[in-house]
Design an enzyme around this catalytic site. Structure first.
Site, PDB file in Angstrom:
ATOM      1  N   LYS A   1       0.842  -1.195   0.000  1.00 59.18           N
ATOM      2  CA  LYS A   1       0.000   0.000   0.000  1.00 59.18           C
ATOM      3  C   LYS A   1       0.877   1.244   0.000  1.00 59.18           C
ATOM      4  O   LYS A   1       2.005   1.206   0.488  1.00 59.18           O
ATOM      5  CB  LYS A   1      -0.864   0.024   1.268  1.00 59.18           C
ATOM      6  CG  LYS A   1      -2.009  -0.958   1.283  1.00 59.18           C
ATOM      7  CD  LYS A   1      -2.827  -0.802   2.560  1.00 59.18           C
ATOM      8  CE  LYS A   1      -3.981  -1.793   2.611  1.00 59.18           C
ATOM      9  NZ  LYS A   1      -4.984  -1.594   1.549  1.00 59.18           N
TER      10      LYS A   1
ATOM     11  N   ARG B   1     -10.419 -11.478   1.835  1.00 57.28           N
ATOM     12  CA  ARG B   1     -11.239 -12.564   1.285  1.00 57.28           C
ATOM     13  C   ARG B   1     -10.511 -13.900   1.366  1.00 57.28           C
ATOM     14  O   ARG B   1     -11.125 -14.954   1.446  1.00 57.28           O
ATOM     15  CB  ARG B   1     -11.667 -12.209  -0.151  1.00 57.28           C
ATOM     16  CG  ARG B   1     -10.536 -12.008  -1.103  1.00 57.28           C
ATOM     17  CD  ARG B   1     -10.941 -11.220  -2.350  1.00 57.28           C
ATOM     18  NE  ARG B   1     -10.930  -9.769  -2.130  1.00 57.28           N
ATOM     19  CZ  ARG B   1     -11.269  -8.878  -3.047  1.00 57.28           C
ATOM     20  NH1 ARG B   1     -11.681  -9.269  -4.245  1.00 57.28           N
ATOM     21  NH2 ARG B   1     -11.232  -7.600  -2.771  1.00 57.28           N
TER      22      ARG B   1
HETATM   23  N1  BES Z   1      -8.290  -3.672   4.388  1.00 56.45           N
HETATM   24  C1  BES Z   1      -8.387  -3.282   3.028  1.00 56.45           C
HETATM   25  C2  BES Z   1      -9.671  -2.511   2.737  1.00 56.45           C
HETATM   26  C3  BES Z   1      -9.715  -1.084   3.196  1.00 56.45           C
HETATM   27  C4  BES Z   1      -9.016  -0.107   2.531  1.00 56.45           C
HETATM   28  C5  BES Z   1     -10.527  -0.726   4.247  1.00 56.45           C
HETATM   29  C6  BES Z   1      -9.105   1.207   2.949  1.00 56.45           C
HETATM   30  C7  BES Z   1     -10.626   0.585   4.645  1.00 56.45           C
HETATM   31  C8  BES Z   1      -9.905   1.565   4.004  1.00 56.45           C
HETATM   32  C9  BES Z   1      -8.376  -4.505   2.132  1.00 56.45           C
HETATM   33  O1  BES Z   1      -7.608  -5.560   2.556  1.00 56.45           O
HETATM   34  C10 BES Z   1      -7.833  -4.074   0.821  1.00 56.45           C
HETATM   35  O2  BES Z   1      -6.686  -3.712   0.774  1.00 56.45           O
HETATM   36  N2  BES Z   1      -8.651  -4.117  -0.219  1.00 56.45           N
HETATM   37  C11 BES Z   1      -8.243  -3.693  -1.512  1.00 56.45           C
HETATM   38  C12 BES Z   1      -8.791  -4.681  -2.500  1.00 56.45           C
HETATM   39  C13 BES Z   1      -8.252  -4.500  -3.903  1.00 56.45           C
HETATM   40  C14 BES Z   1      -6.777  -4.847  -3.936  1.00 56.45           C
HETATM   41  C15 BES Z   1      -9.020  -5.380  -4.836  1.00 56.45           C
HETATM   42  C16 BES Z   1      -8.812  -2.307  -1.753  1.00 56.45           C
HETATM   43  O3  BES Z   1      -9.944  -2.039  -1.347  1.00 56.45           O
HETATM   44  O4  BES Z   1      -8.083  -1.488  -2.333  1.00 56.45           O
HETATM   45 MN    MN Z   2      -5.593  -5.370   1.924  1.00 58.28          MN
END
Ligand code: BES
Ligand code: MN
Ligand code: ZN
Length: 507
Positions: free
Chosen positions: A288, A362
């Site tokens: 990230k 997931r």
């Molecule tokens: N924990 C995150 C989701 C999230 C992001 C919650 C920002 C709250 C604020 C999750 O694990 C994630 O990183 N999801 C990705 C999925 C994508 C790679 C398909 C996302 O939402 O960017």
């Molecule tokens: Mn994630």
């Protein structure tokens, strides 16, 4: 904070602070008229020979909902102080404004030096909501305002509030028979919310998967719950290839926590709550960006809400069986970490191509959902901070709800409305499954930019075909950012209400 409920005689009631409601009645012409008092307030005002209405007439209590005015030593009353709280125009008093008024009262009480207070405005009603609902909201609002998380500060701690006892006054009329039960439920729910908030607020170097397991063990001891914690070797042996793949880059030991509350006969099928417990989500090799990455300590909020809900249900001895299943681990980059393109075999036997290691929620949930089947659940509800896309879709107001059973979705929507911990349904149509296709495995773990929350839910749906199942995406509601940064404890109130209503549809 201790709560009690009882009938009072307003002028004879000895308390550190008597909290009265005030509202503006519209004139015939539709203008905001003079401020009026709740029933207990009218009675106290008469005993005080009009001292309270005179204070109101001077105009020091703004009409703004939640504004307060403190009066000291009102003659004719046994109360040391009177706190007036503005409820605005009664005709416009909806849930949101009622909660604003409660928050205003709680905030004012926080700064007073009195040890006990009595709320005497329960006759002011939001249309369509029961007396019990008002009791529950008052308890939740006070506990919410008095919540503190300062155990990691060594300096500049705010002094502890003096208030320790709150009486919810029934006036006029006797205490309703179900009021004590409502109070017990509300206090237990508030305990569960506070518990979930603290787990969320703790940083990831303290709140590790092992820490979550230890907290679950403490709950088990305190509330006589059954607990089982699976270790990495157990996960390997069972074949939880997806869960194990997420934890590979981390030095923290993963845990799969199973916590069981039994409040009904053994043969009653349980509600199973599955909570995402990523104690820190760096994204893994699909790292990230740095901005706000600290907030990924909240990525275990689903797990926290499951522990909080079970604590609440056990604390109130709810007449139902519930099980929490919590896959907990860190998502880190590292020499052993999963890489984009890796293919893993899930506990269900289906294979997944991990195209993005940041779509890790997931991956841990799918194995936990398959594992949950062994408890012969009546329903399964998973709770996860799953997608940033859900924040884009619904903001910070509603959680997303998805279900393969409309009745279950309706129950969750209604419970959220009741608890004012709302969720909103998004579709789970088969059409979206197409986005998860993979050239190399049964499915990919991402479905591209369009409908990101729906494709995430669609992924989970492939592991719950045999179950009545719903999924709550709480990415936008589990915590607040900015100056007020911190865990909200949502959706504990929703889960508790859902469980109670599901077990006994009549209430
Ligand atoms: N924990 C995150 C989701 C999230 C992001 C919650 C920002 C709250 C604020 C999750 O694990 C994630 O990183 N999801 C990705 C999925 C994508 C790679 C398909 C996302 O939402 O960017
Ligand atoms: Mn994630
Ligand atoms: Zn995550």
């Amino acid at each position: 904070m201790q709560f009690g409920i009882g009938h009072i005689v307003p002028e004879d009631h000895a308390t550190g602070c008597l909290v009265l409601g005030s509202y503006a009645k519209r004139t015939r012409a539709g203008k905001a008229g003079a401020m009026q008092l709740s029933r207990a307030g009218e009675r106290a005002d008469r005993a005080a020979k009009g001292a309270i209405t005179r204070a109101l007439a001077r105009g020091d209590l703004p009409h703004r909902v939640g504004a307060t005015l403190l009066l000291h030593a009102v003659s004719g009353l046994k109360a040391q102080r009177v706190l007036l709280v503005s409820f605005g125009d009664l005709k416009e008093l909806g849930v949101a404004k009622y909660r604003d008024a409660l928050r205003g009262a709680a905030t004012a009480l926080k700064d007073l030096a009195c040890a006990d207070a009595t709320l005497a405005f329960l006759d002011l009603h939001v249309p369509g909501r029961s007396p019990a609902w008002h009791v529950g909201q008052a308890v939740m609002a006070l506990r919410d305002a008095f919540y503190r998380f300062d155990q990691l500060k060594t300096r500049k701690k705010a002094p502890a509030p003096a208030l320790v006892r709150v009486t919810l006054a029934q006036f006029p009329g006797p205490v309703a028979p179900e009021a004590q039960r409502t109070l017990k439920e509300a206090v237990a729910t508030a305990d569960g919310v506070a518990f979930a908030r603290t787990l969320g607020n703790l940083p990831s170097n303290i709140c590790t998967p092992s820490y979550l397991a230890d907290e679950a063990r403490k709950l088990a001891k305190q509330f006589k719950l059954d607990i089982e914690v699976l270790e990495r070797r157990d996960m390997d042996k069972l074949g939880m290839g997806a869960l194990v793949s997420v934890t590979r880059g981390s030095r923290e030991a993963p845990k799969l926590i199973v916590l069981k509350y039994r409040g009904a006969e053994r043969k009653a099928r349980p509600i199973v709550f599955v909570g995402k417990g990523i104690t820190f989500d760096t994204g893994g090799i699909s790292l990230k960006p740095a901005g706000e990455m600290d907030e990924m300590k909240f990525d275990m909020s689903g797990a926290g809400s499951v522990l909080g809900a079970l604590r609440a249900l056990a604390g109130m001895r709810a007449p139902l069986n519930a099980i929490g299943v919590i896959p907990a681990c860190e998502n880190m980059p590292g020499g052993g970490a999963s890489k984009p393109g890796d293919i893993v075999t899930t506990l269900s036997g289906q294979t997944v191509e991990v195209l993005n290691t940041d779509a890790e929620g997931r991956l841990i949930l799918c194995d936990a959902l398959t594992y949950a089947e062994r408890f012969n659940p009546e329903v399964i509800v998973d709770i996860a901070t799953l997608t940033g896309a859900c924040v884009i879709a619904l903001g910070h107001i509603a959680a997303g709800v998805f279900a393969n059973d409309q009745k279950l979705a309706d129950e969750l929507l209604a419970a959220g409305e009741d608890a004012w911990d709302r969720c909103w349904q998004l579709p789970l149509w088969e059409d979206y499954q197409e986005q998860l296709r993979s050239n190399f495995a049964d499915m990919a773990n991402i479905g591209g930019r369009p409908a990101g929350s729906i494709t995430a839910a669609s992924f989970l749906a492939r592991f719950t075909r045999k179950q009545r199942w719903a999924h709550l995406d709480v990415a936008g509601t589990a915590w607040k950012s900015g100056r007020e940064k911190g865990s909200t404890g949502r959706p504990v109130p929703l889960l508790v209400k859902f469980a109670l209503r599901h077990a006994k549809p009549a209430r």
